[in-house]
Design a protein around this motif. Structure first.
Motif, PDB file in Angstrom:
ATOM      1  N   ALA A   3       0.841  -1.209   0.000  1.00 36.34           N
ATOM      2  CA  ALA A   3       0.000   0.000   0.000  1.00 36.34           C
ATOM      3  C   ALA A   3       0.874   1.256   0.000  1.00 36.34           C
ATOM      4  O   ALA A   3       0.591   2.225  -0.704  1.00 36.34           O
ATOM      5  N   ALA A   4       1.945   1.238   0.791  1.00 37.60           N
ATOM      6  CA  ALA A   4       2.837   2.401   0.850  1.00 37.60           C
ATOM      7  C   ALA A   4       3.504   2.651  -0.493  1.00 37.60           C
ATOM      8  O   ALA A   4       3.620   3.806  -0.948  1.00 37.60           O
ATOM      9  N   LEU A   5       3.952   1.582  -1.160  1.00 40.18           N
ATOM     10  CA  LEU A   5       4.594   1.731  -2.468  1.00 40.18           C
ATOM     11  C   LEU A   5       3.597   2.214  -3.518  1.00 40.18           C
ATOM     12  O   LEU A   5       3.908   3.080  -4.346  1.00 40.18           O
ATOM     13  N   LYS A   6       2.393   1.676  -3.471  1.00 37.17           N
ATOM     14  CA  LYS A   6       1.375   2.057  -4.450  1.00 37.17           C
ATOM     15  C   LYS A   6       0.999   3.534  -4.304  1.00 37.17           C
ATOM     16  O   LYS A   6       0.752   4.231  -5.294  1.00 37.17           O
ATOM     17  N   GLN A   7       0.967   4.016  -3.059  1.00 34.05           N
ATOM     18  CA  GLN A   7       0.596   5.405  -2.806  1.00 34.05           C
ATOM     19  C   GLN A   7       1.782   6.364  -2.933  1.00 34.05           C
ATOM     20  O   GLN A   7       1.628   7.572  -2.743  1.00 34.05           O
ATOM     21  N   GLY A   8       2.968   5.822  -3.234  1.00 33.35           N
ATOM     22  CA  GLY A   8       4.136   6.675  -3.410  1.00 33.35           C
ATOM     23  C   GLY A   8       4.655   7.294  -2.135  1.00 33.35           C
ATOM     24  O   GLY A   8       5.246   8.384  -2.159  1.00 33.35           O
ATOM     25  N   LYS A   9       4.454   6.628  -1.005  1.00 31.12           N
ATOM     26  CA  LYS A   9       4.923   7.155   0.275  1.00 31.12           C
ATOM     27  C   LYS A   9       6.443   7.041   0.382  1.00 31.12           C
ATOM     28  O   LYS A   9       7.054   6.166  -0.237  1.00 31.12           O
ATOM     29  N   ARG A  10       7.012   7.920   1.136  1.00 29.08           N
ATOM     30  CA  ARG A  10       8.444   7.795   1.431  1.00 29.08           C
ATOM     31  C   ARG A  10       8.625   6.580   2.334  1.00 29.08           C
ATOM     32  O   ARG A  10       8.102   6.535   3.459  1.00 29.08           O
TER      33      ARG A  10
END
Length: 592
Positions: free
Chosen positions: A96-103
């Motif tokens: 989810a973090a990678l998909k949302q482009g989170k640091r």
């Protein structure tokens, strides 16, 4: 003012890194604020849709921290490797973090290394391209500070120091003076030169004394001392095994008063006719939900030396040792480990730790789990609620010889080769432990004129110990003077430190050395500042600089419990100042 710092999400696997996650959460919450850091333990209420909560928290976060231990990549269950399963929550969070482009910051703990992309499932394969950050157990505070600076996009201390050293004024001497002076001070610290002269201990003592005057230690309302003294001896006779019936009555009264835990700063080795009554009272207490902890002075065949039936009746037993001193600070073992013999360790799959002993104060505060790092260098005390109560290094336990040459062991339960985690106890004002509602005596509990009401100690931790004048007393330094405290009062301070999160500690050795370098640089810089300044003005500036440093060390200790090796820092500052003065004078003489 509203906190506008970054929002953080900590992703971890409970089976292998919960202690690291809890420790990291505590530090990040302290720095950024608890409302800015999310960790799933304690922050998802019963009945909540935790998938929806995770989605919302990840979406709201600015930085996702992925804790990676050595078992993180290979963790399995009956369906196979956890990361290959779509319903694995660690995989879900990171995807989810990678998909949302989170640091996304991978944080390596316990000696872990960064996995390759080919070792990861496709959903989180991009994790391998993210720069990792290591949290090493031996330099945790330094690595943590670096992580916080990275999150805040601040330059590193090393980068700031490099800018300082590149100035023209420092160019002539930076290659020699600051580093050489710092190395010399590090050598002095290694051989404990200033410790031997009493200088370092005295400076630390003044730092702690002034810090305690500025900010007193918070005192928990959940701690109560019940002591026996001369009044009880006048009624019951000399203290000893003949008091077992009275101890049993006290236990019953305290249970009726609602005590959460009863802790005896007493060991019961010699038998008496009333032993059965004491064991029965402790059993009744446990049945009614009150924990009972007793002290043990030694082991016999790896079992606690105690009257028959006592070990089985109590919840647990603990170390009684307390009352050592390191300069100003009172020192007590918080827990100890016993290691297997070297010959046993050669066998495959043998756990090197054969025994774990907690202090009665540790157990009283709820520290039921002792977690050890893989290299057996650091101990983490975790409460039954999953909270990290204390964390610190393990050191070998050693007997010592007194001036006559006789070998002494202040803690008979420990042997040479055991590893001990010792805490520096920050003392509360003595009045806190000697006046109601935190202090009572046996006569008030079970004497003919007992005044304790049912439910009066609801939820309290009761420490029972010796309050007789001249018995079980230790001289401690408090403020700018000294005072005598009973062992049970020091145990109360220890429990209070754990419950209130008071942790006195020194800086990481690397940070200590870097501070020596910085102080050496500051001393040299001060000497080169305004060469035409009059000697009196320079001396006043020197004194003001040292006073400012000492004031900062006191404030940092009062606010955060951090102790600096002030003698070595000041030594580096003064030696560099003196050396640059000599070099300047020699340069002027040569020019003339």
């Amino acid at each position: 003012m509203e906190n506008d710092g970054p929002r953080l999400f900590i992703s971890y696997r409970r089976e292998d890194s919960v202690a690291y996650a809890g420790r990291l959460y505590d530090h990040l919450s302290e720095h950024f604020g608890a409302d800015r850091v999310f960790m799933d333990i304690g922050q998802i209420a019963p009945g909540d849709d935790f998938v929806a909560i995770l989605d919302a928290r990840i979406k709201a976060s600015d930085v996702v921290i992925a804790l990676i231990s050595r078992e993180w990549l290979t963790a399995h269950n009956e369906q196979g490797r956890r990361l290959d399963q779509p319903d694995d929550f660690v995989r879900y969070e990171l995807a989810a973090a990678l998909k949302q482009g989170k640091r996304l910051i991978p944080v390596l703990v316990g000696g872990a290394t960064m996995p390759d992309a080919k070792e990861l499932p496709a959903a989180i394969g991009a994790l391998a391209r993210h720069q990792a950050h290591e949290l090493d157990d031996t330099r945790f505070q330094f690595d943590l500070d670096a992580l916080i600076r990275s999150i805040e996009h601040r330059p590193s201390l090393l980068g700031q120091f490099a800018q300082l050293m590149n100035s023209e004024r420092w160019r002539k001497w930076r290659r020699v003076t600051a580093g050489s002076v710092a190395l010399l001070m590090a050598f002095f610290a290694w051989v404990q030169l200033f410790d031997a002269l009493g200088i370092d201990t005295r400076l630390e003592s003044y730092t702690m004394a002034l810090g305690d005057l500025i900010a007193s230690v918070p005192v928990s309302k959940d701690i109560v001392i019940v002591s026996f003294d001369q009044k009880s001896e006048a009624r019951l006779g000399s203290f000893g095994p003949g008091w077992r019936r009275e101890h049993a009555r006290v236990v019953d009264w305290l249970v009726d008063a609602g005590a959460r835990a009863i802790v005896f700063d007493v060991y019961f080795e010699q038998s008496s006719a009333a032993d059965g009554e004491l064991v029965a009272a402790i059993s009744r207490a446990r049945q009614r939900g009150t924990r009972v902890i007793v002290g043990v002075n030694r082991l016999i065949d790896q079992q606690p030396a105690a009257i028959p039936g006592l070990a089985g009746a109590t919840d647990t037993w603990g170390l009684l040792c307390v009352g050592g001193r390191l300069g100003y600070a009172s020192v007590a073992p918080i827990a100890a480990l016993r290691l297997a013999a070297a010959s046993t360790l050669e066998k495959p799959r043998v756990d090197p730790v054969t025994g774990k002993f907690s202090a009665i104060g540790t157990l009283a505060a709820g520290g039921m789990t002792l977690a050890v790092d893989d290299r057996i260098r650091e101990l983490t005390v975790v409460s039954d609620a999953g909270k990290v109560l204390w964390q610190g290094p393990l050191q070998p336990a050693r007997t010592r010889a007194d001036r006559s040459g006789q070998v002494r062991n202040d803690c008979p339960l420990l042997a040479d080769g055991d590893l001990v985690a010792a805490m520096l106890i920050r003392l509360a004002p003595i009045q806190a432990w000697r006046e109601p509602p935190r202090r009572f005596d046996y006569e008030q509990i079970s004497g003919p004129a007992a005044t304790i009401a049912s439910g009066q100690f609801a939820g309290k931790i009761i420490l029972i110990g010796d309050g007789r004048t001249g018995s079980d007393q230790f001289q401690v330094l408090r403020g700018l003077g000294s005072e005598w405290r009973h062992g049970v009062e020091l145990h109360a301070d220890m429990v209070n430190n754990l419950l209130e999160g008071v942790h006195v500690r020194g800086l990481d050795p690397l940070l200590q050395w870097l501070l020596m370098v910085a102080m050496a640089a500051a001393g040299g810089g001060l000497r080169l500042f305004r060469p035409a300044m009059r000697p009196l003005g320079r001396r006043l500036l020197l004194a003001a600089s040292l006073l400012l440093y000492l004031a900062l060390t006191v404030l940092i200790y009062a606010g955060h419990g951090l102790l600096f090796n002030s003698a070595y820092h000041i030594g580096a500052f003064l030696l560099s100042y003196w050396l640059l003065g000599k070099l300047t004078a020699a340069t002027v003489a040569t020019s003339d």
